[in-house]
Design a protein around this motif. Structure first.
Motif, PDB file in Angstrom:
ATOM      1  N   GLU A   7       0.830  -1.198   0.000  1.00  0.00           N
ATOM      2  CA  GLU A   7       0.000   0.000   0.000  1.00  0.00           C
ATOM      3  C   GLU A   7       0.868   1.253   0.000  1.00  0.00           C
ATOM      4  O   GLU A   7       0.536   2.245  -0.642  1.00  0.00           O
ATOM      5  CB  GLU A   7      -0.920   0.004   1.223  1.00  0.00           C
ATOM      6  CG  GLU A   7      -2.089  -0.961   1.130  1.00  0.00           C
ATOM      7  CD  GLU A   7      -3.145  -0.483   0.155  1.00  0.00           C
ATOM      8  OE1 GLU A   7      -3.899   0.456   0.479  1.00  0.00           O
ATOM      9  OE2 GLU A   7      -3.195  -1.052  -0.959  1.00  0.00           O
ATOM     10  N   GLU A  17     -10.828  -6.296  -4.218  1.00  0.00           N
ATOM     11  CA  GLU A  17     -11.651  -6.521  -3.041  1.00  0.00           C
ATOM     12  C   GLU A  17     -12.372  -7.861  -3.084  1.00  0.00           C
ATOM     13  O   GLU A  17     -12.706  -8.372  -4.167  1.00  0.00           O
ATOM     14  CB  GLU A  17     -12.669  -5.392  -2.860  1.00  0.00           C
ATOM     15  CG  GLU A  17     -12.023  -4.086  -2.454  1.00  0.00           C
ATOM     16  CD  GLU A  17     -13.032  -3.012  -2.120  1.00  0.00           C
ATOM     17  OE1 GLU A  17     -12.754  -2.202  -1.210  1.00  0.00           O
ATOM     18  OE2 GLU A  17     -14.093  -2.967  -2.780  1.00  0.00           O
ATOM     19  N   LYS A  93     -13.176  -7.442   2.239  1.00  0.00           N
ATOM     20  CA  LYS A  93     -11.755  -7.663   2.455  1.00  0.00           C
ATOM     21  C   LYS A  93     -10.973  -7.108   1.268  1.00  0.00           C
ATOM     22  O   LYS A  93     -11.527  -6.903   0.182  1.00  0.00           O
ATOM     23  CB  LYS A  93     -11.457  -9.155   2.637  1.00  0.00           C
ATOM     24  CG  LYS A  93     -12.216  -9.807   3.785  1.00  0.00           C
ATOM     25  CD  LYS A  93     -11.925 -11.295   3.877  1.00  0.00           C
ATOM     26  CE  LYS A  93     -12.716 -11.946   5.000  1.00  0.00           C
ATOM     27  NZ  LYS A  93     -12.433 -13.403   5.110  1.00  0.00           N
ATOM     28  N   LYS A  94      -9.687  -6.928   1.477  1.00  0.00           N
ATOM     29  CA  LYS A  94      -8.836  -6.410   0.401  1.00  0.00           C
ATOM     30  C   LYS A  94      -7.567  -7.256   0.313  1.00  0.00           C
ATOM     31  O   LYS A  94      -7.030  -7.697   1.326  1.00  0.00           O
ATOM     32  CB  LYS A  94      -8.493  -4.944   0.649  1.00  0.00           C
ATOM     33  CG  LYS A  94      -7.677  -4.310  -0.478  1.00  0.00           C
ATOM     34  CD  LYS A  94      -7.490  -2.818  -0.253  1.00  0.00           C
ATOM     35  CE  LYS A  94      -8.763  -2.050  -0.572  1.00  0.00           C
ATOM     36  NZ  LYS A  94      -8.532  -0.577  -0.554  1.00  0.00           N
ATOM     37  N   THR A 104      -9.238  -7.435   6.494  1.00  0.00           N
ATOM     38  CA  THR A 104     -10.659  -7.111   6.562  1.00  0.00           C
ATOM     39  C   THR A 104     -10.807  -5.602   6.685  1.00  0.00           C
ATOM     40  O   THR A 104     -10.246  -4.978   7.592  1.00  0.00           O
ATOM     41  CB  THR A 104     -11.328  -7.795   7.767  1.00  0.00           C
ATOM     42  OG1 THR A 104     -11.214  -9.213   7.622  1.00  0.00           O
ATOM     43  CG2 THR A 104     -12.803  -7.420   7.859  1.00  0.00           C
ATOM     44  N   GLU A 105     -11.567  -5.020   5.757  1.00  0.00           N
ATOM     45  CA  GLU A 105     -11.679  -3.567   5.708  1.00  0.00           C
ATOM     46  C   GLU A 105     -12.974  -3.045   6.315  1.00  0.00           C
ATOM     47  O   GLU A 105     -13.000  -1.943   6.865  1.00  0.00           O
ATOM     48  CB  GLU A 105     -11.568  -3.096   4.253  1.00  0.00           C
ATOM     49  CG  GLU A 105     -11.384  -1.608   4.107  1.00  0.00           C
ATOM     50  CD  GLU A 105     -10.911  -1.230   2.724  1.00  0.00           C
ATOM     51  OE1 GLU A 105     -10.122  -0.273   2.610  1.00  0.00           O
ATOM     52  OE2 GLU A 105     -11.345  -1.884   1.748  1.00  0.00           O
ATOM     53  N   TRP A 106     -14.060  -3.822   6.221  1.00  0.00           N
ATOM     54  CA  TRP A 106     -15.354  -3.321   6.720  1.00  0.00           C
ATOM     55  C   TRP A 106     -16.273  -4.498   7.014  1.00  0.00           C
ATOM     56  O   TRP A 106     -16.298  -5.490   6.276  1.00  0.00           O
ATOM     57  CB  TRP A 106     -15.991  -2.411   5.670  1.00  0.00           C
ATOM     58  CG  TRP A 106     -17.145  -1.582   6.162  1.00  0.00           C
ATOM     59  CD1 TRP A 106     -17.092  -0.381   6.786  1.00  0.00           C
ATOM     60  CD2 TRP A 106     -18.541  -1.892   6.034  1.00  0.00           C
ATOM     61  NE1 TRP A 106     -18.354   0.078   7.058  1.00  0.00           N
ATOM     62  CE2 TRP A 106     -19.275  -0.827   6.608  1.00  0.00           C
ATOM     63  CE3 TRP A 106     -19.242  -2.977   5.489  1.00  0.00           C
ATOM     64  CZ2 TRP A 106     -20.662  -0.817   6.652  1.00  0.00           C
ATOM     65  CZ3 TRP A 106     -20.628  -2.966   5.533  1.00  0.00           C
ATOM     66  CH2 TRP A 106     -21.324  -1.889   6.111  1.00  0.00           C
TER      67      TRP A 106
END
Length: 273
Positions: A7, A17, A93-94, A104-106
């Protein structure tokens, strides 16, 4: 190289994603690439999904997220005719193409689906909102604040369960001769429970009206057909009279039926005369 390193080094990162939608025992997995992606033995199929940016607000518990999908998106179809039997959870997830690490993003759940000319939008809420509740207030009023069949109400729902074979279904209206054995409005305010043996899901619906041999539900259950069986539970209007005469539960009544109806602050009082 770790996910964070990729990143930071934008030139080497190719993130995409992964979406997981869980509905009861069913899990639907998608990814935003053009090919199947297999992670830990689980296959994520390609799907044209996009979403709003995840942003921090003054109250993160109030933040919502919109996910855009094709018109015929399988998960959205659960909202076409009615409401799902259980909440549909969402995990986003990304992952980078050249790295095994998945973050895990959200996490949240779908509240509703809205169809437009270009597709469908899933309106989701974060689990911060889902677990946020009001404090345990107790209001001083005539009616009982307890939830029928709840821990404070203490009425045993099993004692009032009525098993019914459905004779006709028309939208939200269910017909059975068994309903005629009870006075009109006996089931109003109660609910039904339908176990769909095909999917294993248990559908519950609030009963908004009962008259003769019919009851009317808050929302229809597309999977419910003749002559499947349902469990029906009577309702309560939260008055002392109903609590005592219908459920013999007046010792657990939570309201204050003897509040004086004359307000000394808004009318003349004889106390000081």
């Amino acid at each position: 190289m770790s996910f964070l390193s990729r990143e930071t080094a934008r030139s080497s990162g190719q993130p995409f994603e992964l979406y997981e939608f869980t509905y009861g025992a069913y899990v639907y997995r998608y990814n935003t690439t053009a090919n199947n992606v297999v992670i830990s033995g689980l296959t994520y199929i390609p799907m044209q999904l996009s979403r709003q940016n995840i942003t921090l607000t003054s109250d993160i518990r109030r933040s919502q997220l919109q996910i855009n999908a094709p018109t015929n998106f399988e998960v959205a179809n659960f909202f076409r005719a009615s409401i799902p039997a259980t909440p549909i959870s969402v995990t986003i997830k990304k992952k980078h193409r050249n790295d095994d690490e998945v973050i895990t993003e959200w996490i949240g759940r779908i509240m509703t689906a809205e169809w437009t000319h270009s597709g469908v939008t899933l309106i989701c809420e974060s689990y911060y909102t889902a677990i946020q509740g009001n404090a345990d207030f107790r209001y001083y009023n005539y009616s009982c604040p307890h939830m029928l069949y709840g821990a404070r109400c203490k009425v045993n729902r099993i004692n009032y369960k009525v098993t019914v074979s459905v004779q006709a279904v028309s939208g939200t209206i269910i017909t059975s001769s068994v309903f005629s054995n009870y006075s009109s409005r006996y089931f109003t305010g109660g609910y039904i429970s339908f176990h769909d043996t095909h999917t294993g899901l248990i559908h519950t619906r609030h009963i908004v009206a009962h008259s003769g041999n019919t009851i009317t539900l808050s929302n229809q259950i597309p999977e419910l057909t003749v002559p499947k069986q349902i469990e029906v539970y009577p309702g309560c209007d939260h008055t002392l009279n109903t609590c005592k005469n219908k459920f013999n539960n007046h010792l657990n009544f939570g309201g204050f039926p003897w509040i004086p109806k004359k307000n000394p602050f808004s009318s003349a009082s004889t106390i000081f005369w």
